[in-house]
Design an enzyme around this catalytic site. Structure first.
Site, PDB file in Angstrom:
ATOM      1  CG  LEU A  59     156.659 -13.623 127.853  1.00 57.75           C
ATOM      2  CD1 LEU A  59     156.029 -14.895 127.664  1.00 57.75           C
ATOM      3  CD2 LEU A  59     157.400 -13.348 126.684  1.00 57.75           C
ATOM      4  CG  HIS A 175     166.738  -4.141 137.618  1.00 63.15           C
ATOM      5  ND1 HIS A 175     165.988  -3.921 136.562  1.00 63.15           N
ATOM      6  CD2 HIS A 175     167.754  -3.436 137.756  1.00 63.15           C
ATOM      7  CE1 HIS A 175     166.682  -2.764 135.944  1.00 63.15           C
ATOM      8  NE2 HIS A 175     167.524  -2.447 136.713  1.00 63.15           N
ATOM      9  CG  ASP A 306     166.153  -7.190 130.292  1.00 63.10           C
ATOM     10  OD1 ASP A 306     165.097  -7.556 130.656  1.00 63.10           O
ATOM     11  OD2 ASP A 306     166.932  -6.569 130.487  1.00 63.10           O
TER      12      ASP A 306
END
Ligand SMILES: [Zn+2]
Length: 423
Positions: A59, A175, A306
């Site tokens: 965001l 990740h 994502d």
């Protein structure tokens, strides 16, 4: 009080109504005199489900609000049918301070769109070396810990993080990409990258890192140390096979897959359009087919988008220089339902986007029963509509699926008993 009429519950052909009061579902098909003075909303024959849950969205607040901010990002999420969003901490500054977690939650609550559950950084500054103050971050409201955007190169730090977070009952998401194998790769390494003369990112970069992280969890598990590892945006068949094997051994490892890795392949890079540049990269059709099988057989735990907005100017750079990421939280459900409604079935897709992410996080599974939290979405499963990025609430008003005709659009999203989106 709100009553939504003219809706159907998944798996039922019966037209019903639901009444919401004080943030909770009061009941179904209540007589009019129990619906009070409240607002009545016509659900237009739509299908009602618990509001979607997103475990992986960028965001961009604080610090990168030209790309997205809490207001645009959470409004976009609500328009996509999401009631809860876990935001990634790779902002500027990084979310590694309890005060930032608190201020994000406070601001999001004042907006009235989707609910925010911020993830906090696992390490200070996401530098991968020193653990952040995990206990205080949890107390401030952090939902999970992750250095997403960066890869956890220091295995010892990750191991310590898994131990510490595990003792707090918290999930670490990773990740999973070996930075030395990825090197400067900008797309999947294979025949297409060779034909285009672009530096490739091999499937082994992901699989090697997943293997390492599973071994760390296996070691802790054998010692009876609680640790919960969630692998983000899995993109390769080999990495999924490693997760399958770990699960067969009873290890506490979960994983997510993104709709873009199911619907696009590295062939799209032949356009040289950086809109298709994502991390991990778009892989081959064989990988996408394998991931879809994983969604069918349960070895993939949940879907996540994502959602990664950038400015148009950044994405118009060439493939070597453009940043990675696609923003599409507003069309994730219609995309999945249109492309895979027949393969996976509506109920499985909804599970992957509602109850399944809740299970990954250890949250209560959302339901539509009387007394449950009033977080719900009404979906129009029949009307086909082209994707029009100009209408996006997100600041990133471009998408690989522009113009594509999709069905399954959210028409109403209710969060905490209040209307967060209405088409
Ligand atoms: Zn990532």
């Amino acid at each position: 009080m709100i009553t939504i009429t003219n809706i159907k519950r998944v798996g039922s052909e019966k037209t019903e109504s639901v009444t919401i009061e004080g943030g909770l579902i009061k009941g179904w098909n209540l007589p009019t005199d129990q619906q009070g003075e409240g607002q009545v909303i016509d659900g237009q024959g739509g299908t009602v489900a618990p509001a979607l849950i997103e475990l992986h969205a960028h965001l961009r607040e604080p610090g990168q609000t030209e790309k997205e901010d809490l207001s645009s990002g959470l409004a976009a999420a609500a328009a996509g049918g999401y009631g809860t969003v876990v935001s990634m901490p790779n902002t500027s500054p990084v979310v590694d301070d309890p005060a930032i977690v608190r201020s994000l939650i406070e601001k999001a609550n004042s907006l009235g769109f989707a609910r925010l559950r911020p993830a906090a950084a696992l390490t200070k500054g996401q530098k991968g070396e020193e653990l952040a103050e995990l206990t205080y971050l949890k107390e401030a409201g952090a939902a999970m810990f992750t250095d997403d955007g960066r890869t956890n190169e220091n295995a010892r730090t990750l191991r310590l993080g898994l131990e510490t977070a595990g003792s707090l009952g918290m999930v670490i998401s990773v990740h999973a990409e070996d930075a030395t194998l990825r090197a400067d790769g900008v797309m999947n390494e294979g025949p297409v990258s060779e034909a285009l003369g672009l530096p490739g990112n091999p499937a082994a970069a992901e699989a090697a890192r997943v293997a390492r992280d599973i071994e760390i969890v296996a070691g802790l598990h054998a010692q009876g140390v609680p640790a919960r590892l969630h692998i983000q945006h899995l993109s390769t068949a080999r990495a999924l096979d490693l997760v399958r094997a770990a699960k067969a051994q009873g290890l506490p490892v979960t994983c997510e897959v993104c709709p873009h890795h199911l619907t696009l392949t590295d062939e799209a890079l032949r356009s040289f359009d950086a809109i298709y540049k994502v991390a991990p990269p778009l892989r081959t059709q064989a990988d996408a087919d394998h991931l879809l099988e994983g969604l069918q057989d349960g070895s993939v735990d949940c879907l996540a988008t994502d959602h990664a907005p950038h400015t148009r100017a950044e994405k118009e750079r060439d493939l070597l220089d453009a940043p990675s990421g696609i923003a599409y939280i507003e069309l994730a459900f219609p995309l999945m339902y249109t492309r895979f409604g027949e393969t996976l079935g509506l109920e499985r897709i909804l599970d992957l986007m509602t109850a399944a992410p809740a299970r990954v996080m250890g949250w209560d599974e959302p339901t539509l029963d009387a007394g449950a939290k009033a977080d719900l979405v009404v979906l129009d499963l029949t009307t086909e509509r082209p994707v029009n990025p100009a209408e996006f609430k997100s600041k990133a008003k471009f998408t690989p699926w522009a113009g594509e005709t999709l069905k399954g659009w959210p028409v109403l999203t209710v969060v905490d008993g209040k209307v967060a989106y209405q088409r």
